[in-house]
Design a protein around this motif. Structure first.
Motif, PDB file in Angstrom:
ATOM      1  N   LYS A 228      20.397  12.823  -2.018  1.00 57.31           N
ATOM      2  CA  LYS A 228      21.399  12.366  -3.071  1.00 57.31           C
ATOM      3  C   LYS A 228      21.807  11.069  -2.632  1.00 57.31           C
ATOM      4  O   LYS A 228      22.927  10.435  -2.955  1.00 57.31           O
ATOM      5  CB  LYS A 228      22.628  13.245  -3.362  1.00 57.31           C
ATOM      6  CG  LYS A 228      22.141  14.809  -4.146  1.00 57.31           C
ATOM      7  CD  LYS A 228      23.461  15.598  -4.444  1.00 57.31           C
ATOM      8  CE  LYS A 228      23.611  15.161  -5.755  1.00 57.31           C
ATOM      9  NZ  LYS A 228      22.733  15.557  -6.929  1.00 57.31           N
ATOM     10  N   LYS A 229      21.275  10.502  -1.455  1.00 55.61           N
ATOM     11  CA  LYS A 229      21.619   9.343  -0.694  1.00 55.61           C
ATOM     12  C   LYS A 229      21.697   8.130  -1.585  1.00 55.61           C
ATOM     13  O   LYS A 229      22.606   7.096  -1.555  1.00 55.61           O
ATOM     14  CB  LYS A 229      20.738   9.020   0.264  1.00 55.61           C
ATOM     15  CG  LYS A 229      19.432   8.914   0.008  1.00 55.61           C
ATOM     16  CD  LYS A 229      18.774   8.129   1.440  1.00 55.61           C
ATOM     17  CE  LYS A 229      18.620   9.314   2.569  1.00 55.61           C
ATOM     18  NZ  LYS A 229      17.938   8.725   3.414  1.00 55.61           N
ATOM     19  N   ASP A 230      21.081   7.985  -2.826  1.00 53.96           N
ATOM     20  CA  ASP A 230      20.821   6.951  -3.758  1.00 53.96           C
ATOM     21  C   ASP A 230      22.292   7.176  -4.540  1.00 53.96           C
ATOM     22  O   ASP A 230      22.646   6.006  -5.389  1.00 53.96           O
ATOM     23  CB  ASP A 230      19.750   7.189  -4.984  1.00 53.96           C
ATOM     24  CG  ASP A 230      18.534   6.743  -4.385  1.00 53.96           C
ATOM     25  OD1 ASP A 230      18.447   6.045  -3.087  1.00 53.96           O
ATOM     26  OD2 ASP A 230      17.647   6.977  -4.856  1.00 53.96           O
ATOM     27  N   TYR A 232      25.287   8.833  -3.187  1.00 54.00           N
ATOM     28  CA  TYR A 232      26.604   8.969  -2.456  1.00 54.00           C
ATOM     29  C   TYR A 232      26.394   8.840  -0.838  1.00 54.00           C
ATOM     30  O   TYR A 232      25.186   8.938  -0.396  1.00 54.00           O
ATOM     31  CB  TYR A 232      26.925  10.656  -2.384  1.00 54.00           C
ATOM     32  CG  TYR A 232      27.415  11.227  -3.661  1.00 54.00           C
ATOM     33  CD1 TYR A 232      28.484  11.240  -4.210  1.00 54.00           C
ATOM     34  CD2 TYR A 232      26.374  11.839  -4.503  1.00 54.00           C
ATOM     35  CE1 TYR A 232      28.963  11.757  -5.390  1.00 54.00           C
ATOM     36  CE2 TYR A 232      26.577  12.465  -5.607  1.00 54.00           C
ATOM     37  CZ  TYR A 232      28.043  12.379  -5.976  1.00 54.00           C
ATOM     38  OH  TYR A 232      28.329  12.986  -7.359  1.00 54.00           O
ATOM     39  N   ALA A 233      27.232   8.327  -0.175  1.00 51.47           N
ATOM     40  CA  ALA A 233      27.128   7.884   1.256  1.00 51.47           C
ATOM     41  C   ALA A 233      27.397   9.446   1.840  1.00 51.47           C
ATOM     42  O   ALA A 233      28.156  10.398   1.250  1.00 51.47           O
ATOM     43  CB  ALA A 233      28.377   7.168   1.548  1.00 51.47           C
ATOM     44  N   LEU A 234      27.050   9.495   3.124  1.00 51.82           N
ATOM     45  CA  LEU A 234      27.014  11.050   3.816  1.00 51.82           C
ATOM     46  C   LEU A 234      28.490  11.273   3.954  1.00 51.82           C
ATOM     47  O   LEU A 234      28.958  12.272   3.623  1.00 51.82           O
ATOM     48  CB  LEU A 234      26.235  11.046   5.156  1.00 51.82           C
ATOM     49  CG  LEU A 234      26.467  12.212   5.925  1.00 51.82           C
ATOM     50  CD1 LEU A 234      25.771  13.284   5.453  1.00 51.82           C
ATOM     51  CD2 LEU A 234      26.027  11.832   7.341  1.00 51.82           C
ATOM     52  N   ASP A 235      29.350  10.512   4.325  1.00 50.60           N
ATOM     53  CA  ASP A 235      30.732  10.782   4.518  1.00 50.60           C
ATOM     54  C   ASP A 235      31.420  11.441   3.190  1.00 50.60           C
ATOM     55  O   ASP A 235      32.237  12.062   3.244  1.00 50.60           O
ATOM     56  CB  ASP A 235      31.702   9.551   5.050  1.00 50.60           C
ATOM     57  CG  ASP A 235      31.295   9.615   6.511  1.00 50.60           C
ATOM     58  OD1 ASP A 235      30.676  10.525   7.106  1.00 50.60           O
ATOM     59  OD2 ASP A 235      31.851   8.508   7.168  1.00 50.60           O
ATOM     60  N   GLU A 236      30.957  10.847   2.086  1.00 46.05           N
ATOM     61  CA  GLU A 236      31.617  10.952   0.805  1.00 46.05           C
ATOM     62  C   GLU A 236      31.272  12.515   0.352  1.00 46.05           C
ATOM     63  O   GLU A 236      32.050  13.171   0.180  1.00 46.05           O
ATOM     64  CB  GLU A 236      31.047   9.883  -0.257  1.00 46.05           C
ATOM     65  CG  GLU A 236      31.644   9.985  -1.640  1.00 46.05           C
ATOM     66  CD  GLU A 236      31.142   8.849  -2.502  1.00 46.05           C
ATOM     67  OE1 GLU A 236      31.664   8.819  -3.860  1.00 46.05           O
ATOM     68  OE2 GLU A 236      30.124   8.140  -2.338  1.00 46.05           O
ATOM     69  N   ILE A 237      30.167  12.655   0.769  1.00 44.14           N
ATOM     70  CA  ILE A 237      29.432  14.048   0.246  1.00 44.14           C
ATOM     71  C   ILE A 237      30.300  15.199   1.268  1.00 44.14           C
ATOM     72  O   ILE A 237      30.712  15.999   0.643  1.00 44.14           O
ATOM     73  CB  ILE A 237      28.091  14.223   0.550  1.00 44.14           C
ATOM     74  CG1 ILE A 237      27.180  13.602  -0.631  1.00 44.14           C
ATOM     75  CG2 ILE A 237      27.570  15.620   0.733  1.00 44.14           C
ATOM     76  CD1 ILE A 237      25.675  13.480  -0.249  1.00 44.14           C
ATOM     77  N   THR A 238      30.218  14.725   2.321  1.00 43.54           N
ATOM     78  CA  THR A 238      31.176  15.473   3.387  1.00 43.54           C
ATOM     79  C   THR A 238      32.488  15.875   2.938  1.00 43.54           C
ATOM     80  O   THR A 238      32.965  17.164   2.841  1.00 43.54           O
ATOM     81  CB  THR A 238      31.205  14.961   4.732  1.00 43.54           C
ATOM     82  OG1 THR A 238      29.866  14.952   5.079  1.00 43.54           O
ATOM     83  CG2 THR A 238      31.981  15.892   5.628  1.00 43.54           C
ATOM     84  N   LYS A 239      33.334  14.843   2.565  1.00 44.14           N
ATOM     85  CA  LYS A 239      34.788  14.894   1.878  1.00 44.14           C
ATOM     86  C   LYS A 239      34.648  15.691   0.528  1.00 44.14           C
ATOM     87  O   LYS A 239      35.525  16.481   0.745  1.00 44.14           O
ATOM     88  CB  LYS A 239      35.234  13.485   1.781  1.00 44.14           C
ATOM     89  CG  LYS A 239      36.512  13.453   1.400  1.00 44.14           C
ATOM     90  CD  LYS A 239      37.208  12.300   1.646  1.00 44.14           C
ATOM     91  CE  LYS A 239      38.610  11.987   1.249  1.00 44.14           C
ATOM     92  NZ  LYS A 239      39.267  10.745   1.086  1.00 44.14           N
TER      93      LYS A 239
END
Length: 251
Positions: A228-230, A232-239
């Motif tokens: 889903k990198k297109d 979300y950013a990784l930190d956004e998904i994590t949060k």
């Protein structure tokens, strides 16, 4: 440790499993070093008792339930688990895992036990953690949205996943997403609303030849990001997933 010290939550694992007796402290410490909090899940009387002991020792979270694979136990054994969970209602996040399994015997008895523990969750006002391997549709028919549920290691259809989420329930992606096309497809076709992640440790290891452990929940997050990198950013998904878990378990 304060929840603010953690970046990730393994929403469902079994660090209370007897097979981990020799390695448990190392496993918990490795998770904490990676900023992974965990929710361990009792599945019978012995593992429920160990789970509560581990909560007291390490400050991890617990859910307590009764696994459908133990359908052939006598009523007295099941009643002991029921009463133990009720006695620990202030110490648990949810009732579970409970549910149905296509590979276990006596579906009618499984359903009766499932309903018994659903009623317990209502009595103690807790969500339920659902084991529904191959029985996702039937499990949902029984639940009827009467209680908030989290389908652990969700492996059902995309259509049911959407319906569950639309009705306020949660689905959990396990480490299966690291290597299963079906689970990757779910990630690609669903948003992140009411999605949580888990390892189901010591099962479902993403690393061949090794037991799974809670720190590997980071692998799940990173796989979701790869898909889903297109968006979300990784930190956004994590949060987002971290906050979903807090909402599910009211922590």
């Amino acid at each position: 440790m304060n929840l603010a010290d953690f970046k990730y939550i393994d929403s469902h694992c079994h660090v209370e499993d007897k097979s981990l007796n020799k390695y448990r402290e190392d496993i918990v410490n490795r998770a904490f070093e990676k900023k992974v909090q965990m929710v361990t899940s009792g599945t019978n009387l012995g593992s429920c008792r160990r789970a509560v002991e581990l909560k007291e020792k390490y400050g991890i979270y617990v859910t307590l339930g009764y696994h459908p694979g133990r359908v052939n136990a006598d009523d007295n054994a099941i009643e002991k688990v029921y009463n133990f969970i009720r006695s620990k209602e202030k110490e648990i996040l949810a009732v579970g895992e409970i549910g149905l399994d296509f590979d276990a015997e006596n579906i009618e008895r499984q359903e009766n036990i499932f309903k018994k523990f659903i009623n317990l969750s209502k009595e103690v006002n807790k969500p339920v953690v659902i084991h529904a391997r191959g029985m996702e549709e039937r499990s949902y028919e029984i639940l009827k949205n009467d209680v908030i549920s989290m389908y652990h290691c969700y492996s059902g259809s995309l259509e049911l996943a959407k319906e569950l989420i639309e009705n306020g329930n949660f689905i959990s992606y396990s480490t299966l997403v690291c290597f299963s096309d079906h689970h990757k497809n779910l990630v690609k076709n669903l948003g992140l609303e009411n999605v949580v992640v888990e390892t189901d440790s010591p099962y479902l290891s993403p690393i061949k030849g090794e037991k799974n452990e809670p720190k590997n929940v980071i692998n799940v997050i990173e796989t979701i990001w790869e898909l889903k990198k297109d968006e979300y950013a990784l930190d956004e998904i994590t949060k987002i997933i971290y906050n979903n878990t807090k909402r599910l378990y009211r922590i």
